[in-house]
Design an enzyme around this catalytic site. Structure first.
Site, PDB file in Angstrom:
ATOM      1  CB  SER A 185      13.139   9.750  -7.663  1.00 31.75           C
ATOM      2  OG  SER A 185      12.191   9.177  -6.965  1.00 31.75           O
ATOM      3  N   GLY A 245     -16.545  -6.623   6.548  1.00 32.28           N
ATOM      4  CA  GLY A 245     -16.295  -5.501   7.709  1.00 32.28           C
ATOM      5  C   GLY A 245     -15.215  -5.951   8.772  1.00 32.28           C
ATOM      6  CB  THR A 254       7.417   5.810  -2.546  1.00 33.30           C
ATOM      7  OG1 THR A 254       6.848   5.956  -1.349  1.00 33.30           O
ATOM      8  CG2 THR A 254       6.333   6.330  -3.675  1.00 33.30           C
ATOM      9  CD  GLU A 261      16.216   1.482   0.382  1.00 30.81           C
ATOM     10  OE1 GLU A 261      16.591   2.164  -0.443  1.00 30.81           O
ATOM     11  OE2 GLU A 261      16.259   1.356   1.495  1.00 30.81           O
ATOM     12  CG  ASP A 283       7.726   6.429  -8.163  1.00 28.06           C
ATOM     13  OD1 ASP A 283       7.751   6.051  -9.272  1.00 28.06           O
ATOM     14  OD2 ASP A 283       6.853   6.970  -7.514  1.00 28.06           O
TER      15      ASP A 283
END
Length: 680
Positions: free
Chosen positions: A196, A452, A473, A475, A477
């Site tokens: 980041s 299921g 996350t 490009e 956070d």
């Protein structure tokens, strides 16, 4: 002085006081303000929608709604669907090894290249070229996330680096090569120690004169100074790419110039590593294993001057550095411009995955039956969609998906026509965060709603979850993106307050006291007036509270950095409030342009269910006195009632997504026949 009456005139609320006060007094260092050209040019209509008793859509209305959803380049999308359906390589497959997935992804890219799909996309001029590119990547993502990401890395990130940071000569020479796949690249920004915080990357690029150069020509030496500085998570780096757009700290004559982008060859055309370059595999991942994410080390790799992407910054043969920007911060912001397009793509991609999951889960809910009322067993079991709990689980997600789609289409138009400006950066950051989080919620709820069967890979929802979780996350956070939005919002507020009038997306603050004291108890909860009121009040209160907390700390000698860090939770609440308000207002503006009254009413129903769900699920509205506990109960009851209304239209709404049958799942059709013993 009192500043206008926007709140009173558009919200029809009676404020207790008309005296204007500032949510906080001392202002912060300015950041470029938000300009809201994405908002409707006229305030959205505030009348309450008619009592929802809507007729089913006729074929013409369904076609019109599909056009609204698809938005652009429908023939190109259909061409891709036809290729997918006609070629066995595109058949949905599960349980492949990492190596087999990578081979399949490259084989699918080969087929698209045979059809010359990418001509005049990256190299083309104007919004139509960008639209074609967007349509290709979005459509591929509905079939194969790995395929769309590998293409997006090559054409979107690597290509956008050339498009936005290269000069005219570089673009003219390189972009056609990229489209024809004579040039294959990756985007080498993040490092093992820096994701980041890309501004803090450690990779270096140092100017060397002709006298010091190994070739006798001036250039740069690109170097990885430590293992922490290795380029990490680089899509396509391990096997696919031959070149990389490498972001590195430029040094010229001993002076640091900040992060710049360079084109560096990492492999020869035959696939062997370039001298001085070390490549490694990032290994098995939770999903997206068709993309060969790699790690890169550079050992004093020399590149010529021409491989600096030089639209904005140049270094002459004698080592003279020039730039159109005065500071390293400005240069960094320009270098990161290509990421804005990635966030626009991720917002739209997340919506597409939500549409697929909802189409599968809702269709299944009409055919899957469970239990019967006591004494009525002879009438058969009840379709699970008839249960209130199932309606409340799925209908708000369907409503929000329609809201997000209309808003994301508006964002795409702005991106295609205006480019990577400050405005689109802010909006794309906020939309990407909320829309990818919403996708994760949709996929989880749809998985559970199918029981299921939702866990089986062939029914798609489970694999979609693992494949697309990374978008939270990608490009940036999401939490960090929201803090970016909040910081810009705060400083934009301060700047406009000093100027004496709020404008654009903050115009509603021109009567701050009226906004904070408006009585909403008499407003019907399904009216636009109610939503505008509580959304704006929430944002104004959070803006005031955050500003006051920061200013108190500043008076106590706390640095701006530490003051902001200590209020990050409140900052995220503010950013969410701001983005959710803008989403609703943009959606209302889009709906008001729809001419067909039946479509308009159905979309209004989606907007109402979406808004009520936002209020019902967040305690922040009651905590900040945006509505009373009694009104909150009314919101909850109305939400449940409208989910039952929306259920009656849910099949036609998912049909209007326009998803081909082969991209759905067996449980969306005759799942009993699919599982019949005769098929063994």
């Amino acid at each position: 002085a009192k500043l206008g009456s926007f709140w009173n005139s558009s919200m029809n609320c009676t404020p207790v006081s008309t005296k204007r006060t500032s949510p906080f007094r001392k202002t912060m260092s300015p950041i470029h303000p938000i300009k809201s050209s994405l908002l409707p040019t006229q305030p959205p209509a505030t009348a309450m929608p008619a009592e929802p008793s809507l007729a089913q859509l006729d074929p013409a209305q369904r076609a019109a709604l599909n056009r609204l959803v698809v938005h652009h380049d429908a023939p190109l999308r259909q061409q891709l669907f036809d290729i997918f359906e006609s070629r066995p390589e595109f058949k949905l497959r599960y349980g492949l090894t990492k190596e087999d997935q990578r081979r399949l992804t490259r084989a699918r890219w080969d087929i698209l290249q045979e059809h010359d799909i990418f001509r005049d996309t990256i190299s083309g001029e104007g919004p139509d070229a960008i639209g074609r590119y967007d349509a290709i990547i979005e459509t591929c993502g509905m079939l194969d996330h790995s395929l769309s990401i590998l293409l997006a890395v090559n054409f979107g990130l690597f290509g956008s680096s050339i498009r936005f940071l290269g000069d005219d000569e570089q673009k003219r020479h390189l972009l056609p090569m990229l489209e024809s796949r004579k040039l294959i690249g990756c985007f080498a920004l993040t490092e093992l120690g820096h994701g980041s915080n890309a501004r803090g990357i450690l990779t270096t690029s140092t100017f060397v004169s002709a006298a010091a150069s190994p070739t006798g020509q001036p250039g740069f030496v690109v170097h990885t100074p430590s293992d922490e500085a290795q380029k990490y998570w680089i899509g396509g780096a391990f096997q696919t790419a031959r070149w990389a757009a490498v972001f590195a700290q430029l040094a010229v004559g001993g002076e640091e110039k900040g992060v710049h982008a360079f084109l560096v060859r990492i492999r020869e055309d035959d696939g062997t590593e370039r001298a001085g370059v070390t490549l490694a595999d990032c290994g098995e991942k939770e999903g997206l294993n068709g993309v060969d994410n790699g790690r890169i080390w550079f050992d004093k790799v020399f590149i010529p001057l021409s491989q600096l992407l030089r639209r904005d910054n140049q270094v002459s043969p004698d080592g003279t550095y020039t730039s159109r920007y005065a500071t390293a911060d400005e240069r960094f912001a320009a270098a990161m411009g290509g990421l804005t397009g990635g966030r626009v793509f991720l917002a739209n991609s997340s919506i597409n995955q939500s549409k697929i999951a909802l189409a599968i889960a809702i269709r299944y809910s009409f055919s899957r039956r469970a239990f019967a009322p006591p004494g009525e067993e002879d009438r058969g079991e009840v379709p699970i969609i008839e249960y209130q709990s199932h309606q409340v689980r799925l209908m708000p997600h369907l409503a929000t998906t329609y809201v997000n789609q209309m808003v994301a289409n508006r964002l795409k138009t702005e991106w295609r026509t205006s480019g990577a400006g400050k405005e689109v950066h802010v909006w794309s950051s906020g939309f990407k965060a909320l829309m990818t989080w919403n996708m994760a919620d949709v996929l989880q709820e749809c998985r559970e709603a199918c029981g299921g069967q939702g866990y089986k890979s062939e029914n798609r929802i489970g694999p979609l979850k693992s494949e697309h979780d990374v978008q939270l996350t990608f490009e940036g956070d999401n939490h960090i993106l929201l803090n970016v939005v909040s910081k810009i919002l705060l400083t934009d507020y301060a700047k406009q307050f000093r100027a004496g009038r709020f404008r654009s997306s903050l115009e509603f603050l021109n009567d701050a006291d009226g906004l904070l004291t408006c009585d909403t108890s008499a407003l019907p909860v399904r009216s636009r007036n109610f939503t505008h009121s509580v959304f704006r009040r929430r944002e104004a209160r959070l803006l005031r509270d955050l500003g006051q907390r920061i200013m108190r700390q500043r008076k106590d000698g706390v640095s701006m950095y530490n003051a902001f860090v200590s209020t990050q939770s409140l900052s995220e609440d503010l950013a969410r409030a701001h983005v959710e308000r803008l989403v609703f207002e943009v959606f209302c503006g889009v709906v008001d342009t729809v001419e067909d009254p039946g479509l308009r009413d159905l979309l209004d129903l989606c907007g109402t269910v979406h808004a009520l769900k936002r209020v019902d699920e967040q305690a922040v509205f009651v905590r900040n006195e945006c509505l009373s506990p009694k009104k909150a109960r009314e919101v909850h009851e109305e939400l449940i009632r409208l989910c039952a209304v929306m259920k009656e239209h849910s099949l036609e709404l998912v049909e209007c997504f326009g998803i081909p049958d082969f991209l759905l799942a067996p449980i969306a059709f005759d799942w009993v026949d699919h599982n019949a013993r005769a098929r063994l």
